[in-house]
Design an enzyme around this catalytic site. Structure first.
Site, mmCIF file in Angstrom:
data_model
loop_
_atom_site.group_PDB
_atom_site.id
_atom_site.type_symbol
_atom_site.label_atom_id
_atom_site.label_comp_id
_atom_site.label_asym_id
_atom_site.label_seq_id
_atom_site.Cartn_x
_atom_site.Cartn_y
_atom_site.Cartn_z
ATOM 1 N N LYS A 137 1.321 -1.642 -0.402
ATOM 2 C CA LYS A 137 -0.222 0.207 -0.223
ATOM 3 C C LYS A 137 0.849 1.494 0.415
ATOM 4 C CE LYS A 137 -2.212 -0.691 4.268
ATOM 5 N NZ LYS A 137 -1.419 -1.391 4.725
ATOM 6 N N ARG A 172 -0.152 -7.975 13.652
ATOM 7 C CA ARG A 172 -0.596 -7.659 12.599
ATOM 8 C C ARG A 172 -1.470 -7.977 12.304
ATOM 9 N NH1 ARG A 172 5.081 -4.547 10.860
ATOM 10 N NH2 ARG A 172 3.196 -3.248 9.316
ATOM 11 N N ARG A 195 -8.904 1.335 9.237
ATOM 12 C CA ARG A 195 -8.364 0.399 9.506
ATOM 13 C C ARG A 195 -10.011 -0.447 10.410
ATOM 14 N NH1 ARG A 195 -2.913 1.087 9.700
ATOM 15 N NH2 ARG A 195 -1.310 -0.998 9.517
ATOM 16 N N ARG A 223 12.675 -5.948 5.077
ATOM 17 C CA ARG A 223 12.147 -5.054 4.707
ATOM 18 C C ARG A 223 12.401 -3.482 5.311
ATOM 19 N NH1 ARG A 223 5.990 -2.494 4.835
ATOM 20 N NH2 ARG A 223 6.390 -2.612 7.567
ATOM 21 N N ARG A 273 12.116 -1.230 10.576
ATOM 22 C CA ARG A 273 11.191 -0.922 11.491
ATOM 23 C C ARG A 273 11.615 -1.695 12.566
ATOM 24 N NH1 ARG A 273 5.411 0.655 8.237
ATOM 25 N NH2 ARG A 273 4.556 -0.441 10.326
#
Ligand code: AMP
Length: 217
Positions: A16, A174, A91, A130, A163
Site C-alpha cells: 500500500k 498485526r 482500518r 523490509r 522498522r
C-alpha cells in the site's frame, strides 16, 4: 468535490505504501499514511508519538479516537482542491464511520476503495527484509527491491532502517488484527459500491498498472 479521494486497504506488507507514493506522484495527490504520521510524531517525541509507540511496538491499533482526531486534523489542513490517497486509515468499521464524517465535513467524497489481495505467506516474506526510509516514507527490500546504494534511500539519501514492528512476533499480531477487522470493512465498502480488488502479489509496476486500470473502470 471533483478531486479524487482514494482509499487503499491491505495487510501490512501488501505494498500500500509503495503504491500510494506512486499514485500520489502520478495524479498529484496528497499521500496520507497514518503509520507514517505516528512514526513522525514518535521521532519528534510528541505526546501523540509516545502514546502511539506503546501500541505500534505490540502490533496493536492505536485507539480509534486518537487516530480519527489525527486524520481529521490532517485533512482539515489540506485544500479541498487537492485529492488524497488514504493509506492505512480506516482500518476497522468504527474508523470507517468516522472517516465518512471527516470527508463530508471537509466537502469531500470517497471515489474508490482498492483492496490489495495477498497471502500471509507472501507478506511475511516481504516484511522480513523490509527497509524503511523515515523521511521520504519509501520502502525497500533487501532482496526484492534493493536501493541503488546499499542502506541508503534513492530519493532522500537518508539511511534506511528496519522498522521495530517488522519482527516475527509483532508481524503475527498485526496480521491477526488485520484479518479480524478487514472482512467487515470490505463488506461496508462493497455495500457502498466502492470496492475494487487487485492482486498485490506481483511486482510494484505490475500492481501499479492494475491500480490505474481499476481506477479507470
Ligand atoms: P503501518 O505503517 O500502516 O503498518 O502502521 C504501523 C502501526 O501504526 C500499526 O501497526 C498501528 O499500531 C498504527 N496505526 C497505523 N494506522 C492506524 C489506524 N488506522 N488505526 C490504528 N492504528 C494505526
Amino acid at each position: 468535490m471533483a478531486e479524487l479521494n482514494i482509499l487503499f486497504i491491505g495487510a501490512p506488507g501488501s505494498g500500500k505504501g509503495t503504491q500510494s507514493f506512486k499514485l500520489a506522484q502520478k495524479k498529484n495527490l496528497i499521500h496520507l499514511s497514518t503509520g507514517d504520521l505516528f512514526r513522525n510524531n514518535l521521532k519528534q517525541e510528541t505526546d501523540l508519538g509516545l502514546l502511539a509507540k506503546s501500541y505500534i511496538d505490540k502490533g496493536q491499533l492505536v485507539p480509534d479516537s486518537v487516530t480519527t482526531d489525527m486524520v481529521a486534523d490532517f485533512v482539515k489542513k489540506i485544500s479541498d482542491k487537492k485529492g488524497i490517497v488514504f493509506d492505512g486509515f480506516p482500518r476497522n468499521l468504527v474508523q470507517a464511520k468516522n472517516f465518512k464524517k471527516i470527508l463530508s465535513g471537509n466537502n469531500r467524497i470517497l471515489n474508490q476503495v482498492i483492496f490489495f489481495k495477498i497471502s500471509n505467506q507472501q507478506v511475511i516474506a516481504r516484511l522480513t527484509g523490509r527497509l524503511y526510509a523515515q523521511k521520504s516514507g519509501l520502502v525497500y527490500h533487501v532482496k526484492n527491491n534493493p536501493p541503488k546504494k546499499k542502506g541508503v534511500c534513492d530519493v532522500s539519501g537518508e539511511t534506511l532502517i528496519t522498522r521495530t514492528d517488522d519482527n516475527p512476533e509483532v508481524i503475527a499480531e498485526r496480521l491477526d488484527i488485520f484479518h479480524k477487522n478487514t472482512e467487515a470493512l470490505l463488506n461496508y465498502y462493497k455495500k457502498e459500491n466502492l470496492l475494487k480488488t487487485i492482486d498485490a502479489f506481483y511486482s510494484p509496476n505490475e500492481v501499479f498498472n492494475s491500480i490505474l486500470k481499476a481506477l479507470e473502470s
